[in-house]
Design an enzyme around this catalytic site. Structure first.
Site, short mmCIF file in Angstrom:
data_model
loop_
_atom_site.label_atom_id
_atom_site.label_comp_id
_atom_site.label_asym_id
_atom_site.label_seq_id
_atom_site.Cartn_x
_atom_site.Cartn_y
_atom_site.Cartn_z
N GLU A 173 0.82 -1.23 0.00
CA GLU A 173 0.00 0.00 0.00
C GLU A 173 0.85 1.27 0.00
O GLU A 173 0.57 2.22 0.75
CB GLU A 173 -0.97 -0.01 1.18
CG GLU A 173 -1.98 -1.13 1.10
CD GLU A 173 -2.97 -1.15 2.26
OE1 GLU A 173 -2.93 -0.23 3.10
OE2 GLU A 173 -3.77 -2.10 2.34
N GLU A 290 -5.45 -8.65 0.09
CA GLU A 290 -6.11 -8.25 1.34
C GLU A 290 -7.56 -7.94 1.02
O GLU A 290 -7.84 -7.08 0.18
CB GLU A 290 -5.45 -7.03 2.00
CG GLU A 290 -4.13 -7.29 2.67
CD GLU A 290 -3.63 -6.08 3.47
OE1 GLU A 290 -4.46 -5.38 4.07
OE2 GLU A 290 -2.41 -5.86 3.49
#
Length: 483
Positions: A173, A290
């Protein structure tokens, strides 16, 4: 509620890839410490320091791969802190989550736990405040057979044979301000990824690499493929449904997997268009590594929540989507396995599993075969958020030809009505049904430490009648084994 499901076993979408049932663990809350790892001196029953009840529960859902060490934690994690004698490992401050990291659970412990579970490792390197050289050394430690420094360190610490870690993610991320060492745009991340990939591949050219993608910014994804695409095998995508933002009703929550499925397709099409424009020949697919629902109760530092039947239905819908998308999304990781937004919840003495865990137990009954064409005719309701009709029933099927078995996964979104579903199989004459399902009195039913068996997998077996009709409970996740 009357409905029809059509399955064509001769129309193959793609060979099934069991990696879509992957899991994710992070050094966060009590996921690792207190969940997976308690230490050999703990009074909690353990095997070589690994908490035994959790170990057996994870083994029971047969995860094909397990991503580690994060997550946000990965962007500040220096792997050399977690190897060697435990009494010599430094205790560090984890800037990602504001916690103390004892470094008792490092690379060797992770690999051993994954192997005991029967899974494969998937490591995320520190591309936040780490360096390409540090990541390359980690690859050497895990995979090299040479008599060089980091390979020799692994041997010195009792692991003669290489770990052969195939799958590596370059960062986590990095588009977000919450990430240590985040990038200002996709161009910066692409360039950083290129540097990491170059050094890591020099150590082991056979590894597969995952670059940081996003489900929100197509320009970021274009830059990542344009700059680093020739090194990448996968682009990662993370999606959480934060339920507090719109105060989501049940109907809206279980409609959202439709949007998620479409979004994953759009991201893949962006990759393909970018490859074509910049003449990149590499085969690049998606790693949906995720995903989960996230409730307001899941707050730092522990991020614990106890999910219910409605979340099991959401989970089954995502897994059905991933079956259909398996050709372009062959990897996915549920976030997370233990104690953090969890499938499995522990306290000092006991353990419970959530309805979401039970969904994985249903789905991982089959780990091979072909995903075949399936369509549904069902009553619908209208989602205000999606602004479209949403069918109450969703279905996906896997066919194992040499066993002549069809695994038909059916979700009933309807909160109140069961479905009398007529099954139409093209290319096979089906007579016997083994029906396993997860349901409850209401969509909010859950397991608790006081009532750990409130929700469980139910089972029945029967012959199909002449109308080939199966009764599907309201608000349920179903596996129909057809022979």
């Amino acid at each position: 509620m009357k409905a029809h499901i059509f399955v064509d076993i001769d129309s193959i979408i793609a060979p099934f890839d069991k990696r879509i049932y992957g899991q994710f663990i992070e050094h966060l809350g009590k996921c690792v410490y207190g969940g997976i790892w308690v230490g050999e001196t703990s009074k909690i029953p353990n095997i070589k320091g690994y908490r035994q009840d959790v170990l057996e529960a994870v083994k029971a859902i047969k995860p094909p791969l397990i991503r580690w060490p994060g997550g946000n934690f990965a962007s500040g994690y220096h792997w050399e802190d977690g190897i060697g004698p435990k009494n010599q490992r430094p205790k560090k401050y984890d800037m990602a989550w504001g916690a103390e990291e004892p470094n008792e659970f490092g690379t060797d412990e992770y690999i051993e736990w994954v192997r005991i579970v029967g899974s494969e490792p998937y490591i995320t390197v520190n591309a936040g405040n780490g360096t390409p050289e540090e990541a390359a050394h980690w690859v050497e430690y895990c995979n090299s057979t040479r008599d060089t420094r980091y390979a020799l360190l692994r041997k010195q610490y009792g692991h003669k044979e290489p770990y052969n870690v195939k799958l590596w993610s370059i960062g986590n991320e990095l588009y977000g301000w919450w990430q240590i060492g985040f990038c200002k745009d996709g161009e910066e991340c692409g360039r950083r990824t290129l540097e990491f990939a170059n050094e890591m591949k020099r150590v082991d050219p056979k590894i597969q690499l995952v670059g940081v993608g996003t489900d929100l910014d197509p320009e970021w994804n274009v830059d990542m493929i344009r700059i680093a695409g020739k090194y990448l095998d996968y682009l990662s995508v993370h999606t959480y449904i934060f339920t507090e933002k719109e105060g989501k009703t049940y109907d809206e929550l279980v409609a959202l997997p439709i949007r998620i499925e479409e979004n994953l397709k759009h991201i893949y099409y962006t990759i393909e268009q970018t490859k074509s424009k910049y003449n990149i020949k590499k085969d690049i697919k998606l790693a949906f590594d995720e995903w989960n629902v996230w409730y307001p109760e899941a707050q730092p530092p522990l991020l614990t929540q106890i999910t219910s039947i409605k979340d099991a239905i959401f989970t089954g819908l995502i897994l059905n989507s991933l079956q259909r998308l398996v050709k372009i999304v062959p990897i996915a990781c549920f976030a997370q396995t233990v104690n953090v937004l969890p499938l499995i919840i522990t306290d000092e003495e006991n353990m419970i599993v959530t309805p979401q865990y039970l969904v994985f137990k249903l789905y991982t009954e089959v780990m091979e075969g072909d995903v075949v064409a399936t369509s549904v005719i069902s009553p619908s309701y209208v989602s205000k958020e999606l602004q479209r009709p949403v069918p109450y029933l969703d279905a996906s099927a896997i066919y194992i030809s040499n066993e002549k078995r069809i695994y038909l996964y059916v979700i009933n979104r309807n909160p109140d009505e069961f479905g009398d579903v007529e099954i139409h199989i093209k290319g096979a004459d089906v007579s016997t049904v083994k029906h396993r399902y997860i349901s409850g009195k209401t969509v909010n039913d859950k397991n608790t430490f006081q009532n750990p068996e409130n929700v469980k997998i139910e089972e029945k077996q029967y012959k199909l009648n002449s109308s080939r009709t199966v009764r599907i409970p309201a608000h349920s996740v179903n596996l129909l084994l057809l022979q």
